[in-house]
Design a protein around this motif. Structure first.
Motif, PDB file in Angstrom:
ATOM      1  N   LEU A  64      54.220 -17.607 -57.514  1.00  0.00           N
ATOM      2  CA  LEU A  64      53.937 -16.443 -58.356  1.00  0.00           C
ATOM      3  C   LEU A  64      52.507 -16.480 -58.896  1.00  0.00           C
ATOM      4  O   LEU A  64      51.843 -15.441 -59.000  1.00  0.00           O
ATOM      5  N   ILE A  65      52.019 -17.658 -59.221  1.00  0.00           N
ATOM      6  CA  ILE A  65      50.625 -17.790 -59.653  1.00  0.00           C
ATOM      7  C   ILE A  65      49.691 -17.365 -58.516  1.00  0.00           C
ATOM      8  O   ILE A  65      48.738 -16.612 -58.735  1.00  0.00           O
ATOM      9  N   ALA A  66      49.963 -17.845 -57.311  1.00  0.00           N
ATOM     10  CA  ALA A  66      49.134 -17.473 -56.151  1.00  0.00           C
ATOM     11  C   ALA A  66      49.170 -15.967 -55.934  1.00  0.00           C
ATOM     12  O   ALA A  66      48.134 -15.333 -55.700  1.00  0.00           O
ATOM     13  N   TYR A  67      50.348 -15.395 -56.020  1.00  0.00           N
ATOM     14  CA  TYR A  67      50.527 -13.952 -55.832  1.00  0.00           C
ATOM     15  C   TYR A  67      49.738 -13.154 -56.871  1.00  0.00           C
ATOM     16  O   TYR A  67      48.996 -12.228 -56.549  1.00  0.00           O
ATOM     17  N   GLU A  68      49.880 -13.522 -58.133  1.00  0.00           N
ATOM     18  CA  GLU A  68      49.245 -12.774 -59.218  1.00  0.00           C
ATOM     19  C   GLU A  68      47.733 -12.965 -59.246  1.00  0.00           C
ATOM     20  O   GLU A  68      46.988 -12.009 -59.455  1.00  0.00           O
ATOM     21  N   SER A  69      47.271 -14.164 -59.025  1.00  0.00           N
ATOM     22  CA  SER A  69      45.838 -14.413 -59.184  1.00  0.00           C
ATOM     23  C   SER A  69      45.008 -13.800 -58.069  1.00  0.00           C
ATOM     24  O   SER A  69      43.892 -13.351 -58.313  1.00  0.00           O
ATOM     25  N   ARG A  70      45.502 -13.735 -56.882  1.00  0.00           N
ATOM     26  CA  ARG A  70      44.732 -13.133 -55.791  1.00  0.00           C
ATOM     27  C   ARG A  70      44.588 -11.627 -55.972  1.00  0.00           C
ATOM     28  O   ARG A  70      43.647 -11.035 -55.499  1.00  0.00           O
ATOM     29  N   VAL A  81      53.421 -26.665 -50.173  1.00  0.00           N
ATOM     30  CA  VAL A  81      52.215 -26.118 -50.796  1.00  0.00           C
ATOM     31  C   VAL A  81      51.519 -25.141 -49.853  1.00  0.00           C
ATOM     32  O   VAL A  81      51.140 -24.033 -50.259  1.00  0.00           O
ATOM     33  N   HIS A  82      51.363 -25.528 -48.608  1.00  0.00           N
ATOM     34  CA  HIS A  82      50.667 -24.650 -47.671  1.00  0.00           C
ATOM     35  C   HIS A  82      51.469 -23.386 -47.371  1.00  0.00           C
ATOM     36  O   HIS A  82      50.905 -22.289 -47.290  1.00  0.00           O
ATOM     37  N   ALA A  83      52.768 -23.531 -47.217  1.00  0.00           N
ATOM     38  CA  ALA A  83      53.599 -22.353 -46.943  1.00  0.00           C
ATOM     39  C   ALA A  83      53.519 -21.356 -48.089  1.00  0.00           C
ATOM     40  O   ALA A  83      53.399 -20.149 -47.877  1.00  0.00           O
ATOM     41  N   LEU A  84      53.546 -21.864 -49.315  1.00  0.00           N
ATOM     42  CA  LEU A  84      53.572 -20.964 -50.463  1.00  0.00           C
ATOM     43  C   LEU A  84      52.209 -20.389 -50.813  1.00  0.00           C
ATOM     44  O   LEU A  84      52.129 -19.409 -51.561  1.00  0.00           O
ATOM     45  N   SER A  85      51.155 -20.926 -50.255  1.00  0.00           N
ATOM     46  CA  SER A  85      49.850 -20.294 -50.462  1.00  0.00           C
ATOM     47  C   SER A  85      49.822 -18.911 -49.816  1.00  0.00           C
ATOM     48  O   SER A  85      49.014 -18.058 -50.188  1.00  0.00           O
ATOM     49  N   ALA A  86      50.742 -18.666 -48.882  1.00  0.00           N
ATOM     50  CA  ALA A  86      50.856 -17.343 -48.260  1.00  0.00           C
ATOM     51  C   ALA A  86      51.311 -16.281 -49.257  1.00  0.00           C
ATOM     52  O   ALA A  86      51.180 -15.088 -48.985  1.00  0.00           O
ATOM     53  N   ALA A  87      51.803 -16.683 -50.405  1.00  0.00           N
ATOM     54  CA  ALA A  87      52.242 -15.718 -51.418  1.00  0.00           C
ATOM     55  C   ALA A  87      51.105 -14.813 -51.858  1.00  0.00           C
ATOM     56  O   ALA A  87      51.340 -13.688 -52.287  1.00  0.00           O
ATOM     57  N   SER A  88      49.884 -15.274 -51.721  1.00  0.00           N
ATOM     58  CA  SER A  88      48.738 -14.461 -52.148  1.00  0.00           C
ATOM     59  C   SER A  88      48.603 -13.171 -51.340  1.00  0.00           C
ATOM     60  O   SER A  88      47.996 -12.217 -51.803  1.00  0.00           O
ATOM     61  N   LYS A 126      56.821  -9.315 -55.891  1.00  0.00           N
ATOM     62  CA  LYS A 126      57.418 -10.554 -56.397  1.00  0.00           C
ATOM     63  C   LYS A 126      58.699 -10.882 -55.648  1.00  0.00           C
ATOM     64  O   LYS A 126      59.024 -12.053 -55.459  1.00  0.00           O
ATOM     65  N   ALA A 127      59.429  -9.870 -55.220  1.00  0.00           N
ATOM     66  CA  ALA A 127      60.641 -10.113 -54.433  1.00  0.00           C
ATOM     67  C   ALA A 127      60.283 -10.806 -53.124  1.00  0.00           C
ATOM     68  O   ALA A 127      60.984 -11.737 -52.699  1.00  0.00           O
ATOM     69  N   VAL A 130      57.726 -12.726 -52.687  1.00  0.00           N
ATOM     70  CA  VAL A 130      57.347 -14.089 -53.066  1.00  0.00           C
ATOM     71  C   VAL A 130      58.599 -14.953 -53.199  1.00  0.00           C
ATOM     72  O   VAL A 130      58.644 -16.082 -52.687  1.00  0.00           O
ATOM     73  N   ARG A 131      59.607 -14.437 -53.843  1.00  0.00           N
ATOM     74  CA  ARG A 131      60.849 -15.206 -54.026  1.00  0.00           C
ATOM     75  C   ARG A 131      61.532 -15.477 -52.681  1.00  0.00           C
ATOM     76  O   ARG A 131      62.108 -16.540 -52.467  1.00  0.00           O
ATOM     77  N   ARG A 132      61.467 -14.521 -51.761  1.00  0.00           N
ATOM     78  CA  ARG A 132      62.020 -14.757 -50.418  1.00  0.00           C
ATOM     79  C   ARG A 132      61.243 -15.860 -49.698  1.00  0.00           C
ATOM     80  O   ARG A 132      61.839 -16.708 -49.027  1.00  0.00           O
ATOM     81  N   LEU A 133      59.926 -15.863 -49.857  1.00  0.00           N
ATOM     82  CA  LEU A 133      59.110 -16.909 -49.236  1.00  0.00           C
ATOM     83  C   LEU A 133      59.482 -18.283 -49.801  1.00  0.00           C
ATOM     84  O   LEU A 133      59.596 -19.257 -49.044  1.00  0.00           O
ATOM     85  N   VAL A 134      59.694 -18.369 -51.101  1.00  0.00           N
ATOM     86  CA  VAL A 134      60.119 -19.628 -51.711  1.00  0.00           C
ATOM     87  C   VAL A 134      61.455 -20.072 -51.139  1.00  0.00           C
ATOM     88  O   VAL A 134      61.645 -21.242 -50.785  1.00  0.00           O
ATOM     89  N   ALA A 135      62.393 -19.146 -51.015  1.00  0.00           N
ATOM     90  CA  ALA A 135      63.725 -19.467 -50.465  1.00  0.00           C
ATOM     91  C   ALA A 135      63.630 -19.980 -49.037  1.00  0.00           C
ATOM     92  O   ALA A 135      64.275 -20.968 -48.683  1.00  0.00           O
ATOM     93  N   VAL A 136      62.812 -19.332 -48.230  1.00  0.00           N
ATOM     94  CA  VAL A 136      62.642 -19.764 -46.828  1.00  0.00           C
ATOM     95  C   VAL A 136      61.985 -21.139 -46.763  1.00  0.00           C
ATOM     96  O   VAL A 136      62.390 -21.996 -45.981  1.00  0.00           O
ATOM     97  N   THR A 137      60.999 -21.346 -47.608  1.00  0.00           N
ATOM     98  CA  THR A 137      60.311 -22.641 -47.639  1.00  0.00           C
ATOM     99  C   THR A 137      61.273 -23.751 -48.027  1.00  0.00           C
ATOM    100  O   THR A 137      61.299 -24.817 -47.402  1.00  0.00           O
ATOM    101  N   LEU A 138      62.058 -23.521 -49.066  1.00  0.00           N
ATOM    102  CA  LEU A 138      63.026 -24.529 -49.498  1.00  0.00           C
ATOM    103  C   LEU A 138      64.102 -24.753 -48.434  1.00  0.00           C
ATOM    104  O   LEU A 138      64.535 -25.900 -48.219  1.00  0.00           O
ATOM    105  N   ALA A 139      64.535 -23.699 -47.759  1.00  0.00           N
ATOM    106  CA  ALA A 139      65.534 -23.859 -46.710  1.00  0.00           C
ATOM    107  C   ALA A 139      65.020 -24.761 -45.591  1.00  0.00           C
ATOM    108  O   ALA A 139      65.766 -25.567 -45.043  1.00  0.00           O
ATOM    109  N   GLY A 140      63.736 -24.653 -45.294  1.00  0.00           N
ATOM    110  CA  GLY A 140      63.146 -25.506 -44.260  1.00  0.00           C
ATOM    111  C   GLY A 140      63.029 -26.960 -44.683  1.00  0.00           C
ATOM    112  O   GLY A 140      62.934 -27.853 -43.836  1.00  0.00           O
ATOM    113  N   ALA A 141      63.069 -27.219 -45.977  1.00  0.00           N
ATOM    114  CA  ALA A 141      62.951 -28.588 -46.478  1.00  0.00           C
ATOM    115  C   ALA A 141      64.307 -29.250 -46.718  1.00  0.00           C
ATOM    116  O   ALA A 141      64.388 -30.471 -46.831  1.00  0.00           O
TER     117      ALA A 141
END
Length: 190
Positions: free
Chosen positions: A101-107, A162-169, A174-175, A177-188
């Motif tokens: 969310l920080i990456a998304y908002e700041s960019r 970290v690298h996957a979630l930098s794509a949030a920018s 925000k929805a 972004v949350r899907r990206l987090v879910a996919v990233t966590l599913a891969g881990a």
């Protein structure tokens, strides 16, 4: 000099510095980095130009000071989130979502010239290292609890996250972004 006098001088200097940084951030957000002058910053901050130059030599140095403060605030927020109660994977998920969310908002706040200036600065390197260390600690805790994939070392999983979630920018909501987090966590997860 008495301590009160020193404290008062330091408080004044801090107040002037913060007023300059805030005035610059507001002007850059309104008109873009290249359109802001030191005279306008001094006027917006309520100080004289001579005083402004005692604190900062140019707009770039003010913007870099603002960015350094923002990064410190972001890292502080992530550290706070990492200390919240919960299972290791829950704390990891909370930090990853907060980071995305920080990456998304700041960019979204910066024009191209502004972003180019900020991302060549050296303080960013140290902040990125602190972020990687924080995520690695959380990944290691979750992996030790058997909540993450055992076939990939924690340092690789942390880098992946970290690298996957930098794509949030580059995402549109925000929805997303949350899907990206879910996919990233599913891969881990195992």
């Amino acid at each position: 000099m008495p301590r009160l006098w020193n404290d008062t001088i330091e408080a004044h200097r801090h107040g002037v510095r913060e007023a300059v940084i805030e005035a610059t951030a507001t002007l850059v957000a309104e008109r873009g980095l290249l359109a802001v002058t030191m005279s306008e910053v001094a006027e917006r901050a309520g100080i004289g130009r001579a005083t402004l130059y005692k604190y900062f030599p140019d707009i770039e140095s003010i913007v870099l000071a603002w960015h350094e403060r923002q990064i410190g605030d972001h890292l502080g927020h992530l550290m706070k989130v990492s200390g919240l109660p919960g299972a290791p994977d829950q704390r990891l998920a909370a930090v990853l979502e907060a980071y995305a969310l920080i990456a998304y908002e700041s960019r979204r706040q910066h024009d191209g010239d502004f972003a180019a200036l900020l991302h060549r600065d050296q303080h960013l390197v140290g902040a990125e290292q602190q972020l990687r260390e924080l995520v690695l600690r959380l990944v290691s805790d979750a992996a030790a609890a058997g909540l993450l994939r055992p076939d990939i070392p924690p340092d690789e999983l942390a880098a992946y996250c970290v690298h996957a979630l930098s794509a949030a920018s580059g995402l549109s909501s925000k929805a997303a972004v949350r899907r990206l987090v879910a996919v990233t966590l599913a891969g881990a997860r195992p």
